[in-house]
Design an enzyme around this catalytic site. Structure first.
Site, PDB file in Angstrom:
ATOM      1  CG  ASP A 159      -1.770   2.113  -1.831  1.00 33.69           C
ATOM      2  OD1 ASP A 159      -2.034   2.385  -3.003  1.00 33.69           O
ATOM      3  OD2 ASP A 159      -2.632   1.882  -0.966  1.00 33.69           O
ATOM      4  CG  ASP A 172      -4.095  -1.263   0.428  1.00 34.76           C
ATOM      5  OD1 ASP A 172      -2.923  -1.116   0.029  1.00 34.76           O
ATOM      6  OD2 ASP A 172      -5.018  -1.638  -0.302  1.00 34.76           O
ATOM      7  CG  ASP A 209      -5.305   4.023  -2.322  1.00 33.59           C
ATOM      8  OD1 ASP A 209      -5.356   4.330  -3.513  1.00 33.59           O
ATOM      9  OD2 ASP A 209      -5.683   2.926  -1.877  1.00 33.59           O
ATOM     10  CB  CYS A 227      26.827  10.822  30.801  1.00 31.43           C
ATOM     11  SG  CYS A 227      28.597  10.484  30.665  1.00 31.43           S
TER      12      CYS A 227
END
Length: 854
Positions: free
Chosen positions: A731, A727, A528, A83
């Site tokens: 970016d 890509d 983009d 647990c």
């Protein structure tokens, strides 16, 4: 607190000045008593007061000084956890080992991810800490693969629970039937006797009779038989809970085992005292009713729950196991013209391999001979086979469908795309989602609170209810047994495991569980343009010469100037010139301004090639050419101007093709209620033409590469959670700035650090799939947490009020954890609109291929 010492492996030092800088940074840190930095060994020996500072703060100080501290990580498969309390016990024990930086234990995967300082900690130190805390670590030192060893160990645990359950049933079932039958018979006799006594007082006579077939149940020795039947259950089947409770007590904590052990032992020990009282003739003092069946049935039902939970937890990781299973075990090596079958682990970079039709490709590589179609659906989600020829890259574990291929290995072992995928998925599954913090905080105090409530229940029934010791004890046992911390601990990680696993099947890789959680809150998707909406392969469509230049001169001058450029538009101009056979010289004095244009000397002349904005900034008047520029832009062409020695030589129109599926993907995102924004460096007119073509209403044009991150920040400033899709190269800053960065991958380069989510294929439709998967996963987590909280909030008070018998409480508790895990498993079969092919649907042939490849 005593002064502690630690050695830090420092990175980035090059000279004695660096040594002084690091030493100065360390000695200025509050709590650091002394620091000695050695350039040769690249280590810093630090003495510090742990009451005033921590290793993490010291490392942060070194980082702020401009240097780094080498760190390593290890993953330990933990056994014996039941647990959330166990998770905290292991984390606390490991974190006390000197040199440990962070510990993250996942109950669902039963693994501990440990980050530590290299050279200061050994694996044996970590194992010892875990074992001292009362848990175990799987031994993976044998020759078989770690996942195979883990699978065997998990299966051994399932088999053990199955054996214990069978023992429990063998003794508990007859015990329960006999005990309940005897109680019912004695209860009915008591009622009949009461009625007979009442009738006798009224002058009527009636003597209750017992059917001969039931008379044997009245034998006074049955309680001793019940004790004999319950003892194997208590001390063979229930031993695991008693041992777990003792271990927790040694660590000054409490867990689920504590509750089960206390509840079952209370009923068992009381019943033993009743037997002693019967022997000594003290039944008037202690009573004559035993509760052996209560203790035995509680343990048996809880063990049934543990077995079902273990089986279900194993299924939550089936997606990652399926990915691992795709890797072929052998490869055909081409050496000196001979084909030799070798284990795939023996393949080295540069080896030449033969892949026959129907076989799986063993490692990442490049085709050097042959042509074929390769099924990459199980990794990229692309449904159609991809044509491969000389020079094409191929991915490990994909299936060669047709021709014979000769492949040169470029990435082997842990560097292959499949290995990276498995690593990313495991990393995501092992991380903790922000929503889990609430459950962790509650789990931290859950068992102590239940123990307090159980004590209050006992005292309240004994003092206020005045029901006597036995009844108060039964109600207390019900409270102990009904409480379920396991459901809280499993609610989030099991759903995360299934969600990330399903994502991997669909070619969607989540970097961590936080990304999976954040994706369902998105309101804006920024796309983009180049390489995301379009193919990113622009081509020249128009060449318009001015001022006495002809087409060839214009194209040649522009292409020579662009030869040094890496921009897709510049490369398109170079390719167009080469395609028509123009001879291109090398430019001189090349200069590029990112996303704007280039300047170079060509044949002794100064040539500028770039956007209209770039040319205007150079002081050149373009008013005479505005009509031609706007005409190109209106046709969704990017206008590129060439200027030679200050005179406009001409205009070049360049267009990029819209990707297949882009229109559908954008419509799908808008159907989810998301605002779709296109970000591009193109001028407004060209950008709007492309946006109109794909159905985008909001366009942010003329954004330079360095401004994309600021543009995303501006979208966030509108109070909306924003995702950036790109890509993963130019970016990267924007992907990092976004709430969720989504990188469009190619299936071979998937380790895009800046992004939170990687789509292995170039299909933009994967963005909507990822968001739908996030929503489905979070919906499952909310359902799990609601159940875990409501179950305990409702049933604990019900048990305290005496409305729940312990055996029913044990059944409900066992069902609670199984419900949470089973609910998470429903995600595996969840149909997401626009699903990409998954492992199950990658084709029946895959199984045959796997068998053949193995």
């Amino acid at each position: 607190m005593a002064i502690q010492q630690i050695d830090l492996p420092i990175t980035g030092m090059t000279c004695a000045g660096c040594v002084r800088t690091v030493e100065r940074a360390l000695t200025k840190t509050e709590g650091v008593e002394g620091a000695n930095v050695n350039l040769a060994t690249e280590r810093a020996h630090v003495e510090f007061d742990p009451a005033k500072t921590s290793v993490g703060e010291i490392i942060d100080r070194v980082s702020r000084a401009g240097y780094g501290v080498a760190q390593a990580s290890i993953e330990l498969p933990i056994t014996g956890m039941t647990c959330a309390s166990c998770v905290r016990n292991v984390e606390r024990a490991v974190s006390k080992v000197p040199g440990i930086l962070s510990v993250n234990v996942n109950l669902a995967t039963e693994k501990a991810s440990v980050t530590y300082l290299p050279g200061t900690v050994r694996r044996s130190d970590l194992i010892k800490a875990v074992e001292n805390a009362g848990y175990g670590v799987l031994d993976l030192s044998n020759a078989e693969a770690p996942e195979d060893a883990e699978r065997k160990a998990r299966q051994a645990e399932i088999d053990r629970q199955k054996r214990l359950l069978l023992i429990g049933i063998a003794f508990s079932l007859p015990l329960f039937l006999l005990s309940m039958g005897r109680d019912l018979l004695m209860s009915s006799l008591a009622s009949a006797n009461a009625a007979a006594n009442a009738g006798h007082s009224m002058g009527m006579s009636a003597t209750p009779e017992v059917h001969p077939l039931l008379a044997w149940l009245l034998w006074p020795g049955w309680p001793f038989v019940f004790g004999l039947l319950a003892t194997p259950v208590q001390f063979v089947v229930g031993r695991q809970y008693v041992v777990g409770a003792i271990k927790a007590a040694r660590n000054r904590s409490a867990n689920m085992d504590t509750l089960i052990a206390m509840g079952s032992l209370a009923a068992y020990i009381y019943s033993v005292f009743v037997l002693i009282g019967m022997v000594l003739g003290l039944t008037d003092v202690i009573g004559d009713h035993v509760y052996f069946e209560t203790a035995a049935v509680i343990i048996t039902l809880i063990t049934l729950g543990k077995l079902l939970e273990a089986r279900a937890k194993g299924r939550t990781s089936e997606a990652i196991k399926a990915l691992m299973g795709l890797a072929p075990k052998t490869a055909t090596l081409l050496r000196d013209g001979q084909e030799i079958e070798v284990p795939v682990d023996d393949v080295m970079q540069g080896d030449v391999l033969v892949v026959r039709p129907g076989e799986r490709i063993p490692v990442d590589g490049v085709v050097i001979e042959g042509r074929s179609a390769v099924d990459e659906s199980m990794l990229t989600g692309e449904s159609l086979p991809v044509n491969k020829s000389v020079g094409s890259e191929v991915i490990s574990a994909t299936v060669n469908k047709q021709g014979r291929l000769v492949v040169e290995a470029t990435k082997v072992g842990a560097q292959t795309a499949l290995a990276q995928i498995v690593r990313l998925v495991e990393q995501a599954q092992g991380s903790k989602a922000p929503i889990q913090r609430v459950a962790d905080q509650v789990s931290g105090v859950f068992v102590p609170v239940v123990l307090v409530l159980a004590t209050l229940t006992f005292l309240a029934w004994l003092v206020i209810g005045q029901v006597g010791f036995v009844t108060a004890m039964v109600h207390t046992v019900a409270v102990l047994v009904i409480a379920c911390p396991c459901a809280l601990g499993l609610a989030t990680p099991t759903a995360i495991m299934v969600g990330t696993g399903k994502g991997a099947e669909m070619g969607i890789l989540f970097k961590n569980s936080e990304a999976l959680e954040n994706a369902h809150r998105l309101k804006v998707i920024a796309l983009d343009k180049t390489g995301t909406i379009t193919k990113g392969e622009p081509s020249v469509t128009d060449v318009l010469p001015f001022n006495g230049f002809d087409k060839d001169d214009l194209l040649r001058m522009a292409a020579v100037a662009e030869r040094g450029s890496e921009h897709p538009l510049g490369q398109a101009v170079v390719k167009a010139a080469q395609d028509v056979g123009l001879k291109l010289a090398q430019p001189e004095g090349f200069e590029a301004e990112s996303g704007r244009g280039v300047r170079a000397t060509v044949e002794g002349k100064t040539v500028l090639v770039g956007s209209p904005r770039f040319v205007r900034e150079q002081g050149i008047d373009l008013s005479a050419y505005e009509a031609q520029v706007q005409a190109l832009q209106a046709r969704a062409r990017t206008a590129v101007l060439a200027v030679v020695d200050g005179a406009v030589a001409g205009l070049i129109g360049i267009a990029d093709t819209i990707k297949e599926g882009s229109r559908e993907a954008i419509a799908d995102l808008q159907a989810l209620g998301l605002e779709v924004v296109m970000i591009t460096g193109d001028n407004q007119l060209t950008a709007q033409a492309i946006a109109d073509e794909v159905g985008i209403k909001r366009v942010l044009a003329e954004v330079l590469p360095g401004q994309k991150a600021d543009t995303v920040k501006a979208l966030q400033a509108e109070g909306k959670k924003a995702a950036m899709v790109g890509d993963g190269i130019n970016d990267a800053p924007a992907l990092a700035q976004a709430d969720v960065g989504i990188a469009i991958g190619t299936g071979t380069d998937i380790a895009m650090e800046a992004s939170d989510v990687t789509l292995m294929s170039g299909d933009l439709r994967g963005v909507a799939r990822a968001i739908r998967l996030s929503k489905a996963t979070m919906r499952t987590i909310y359902q799990n947490l609601f159940w875990a909280f409501i179950y305990n909030i409702i049933l604990i008070p019900v048990a305290m009020l005496g409305l729940l018998v312990p055996m029913l409480a044990a059944g409900a508790m066992a069902f609670s954890s199984v419900f949470v895990v089973s609910n998470s498993l429903r995600l595996r079969g969840k149909k997401l609109r626009g699903d990409a092919p998954t492992l199950e649907r990658a084709g029946v042939a895959l199984k045959a291929d796997a068998a053949q490849g193995a």
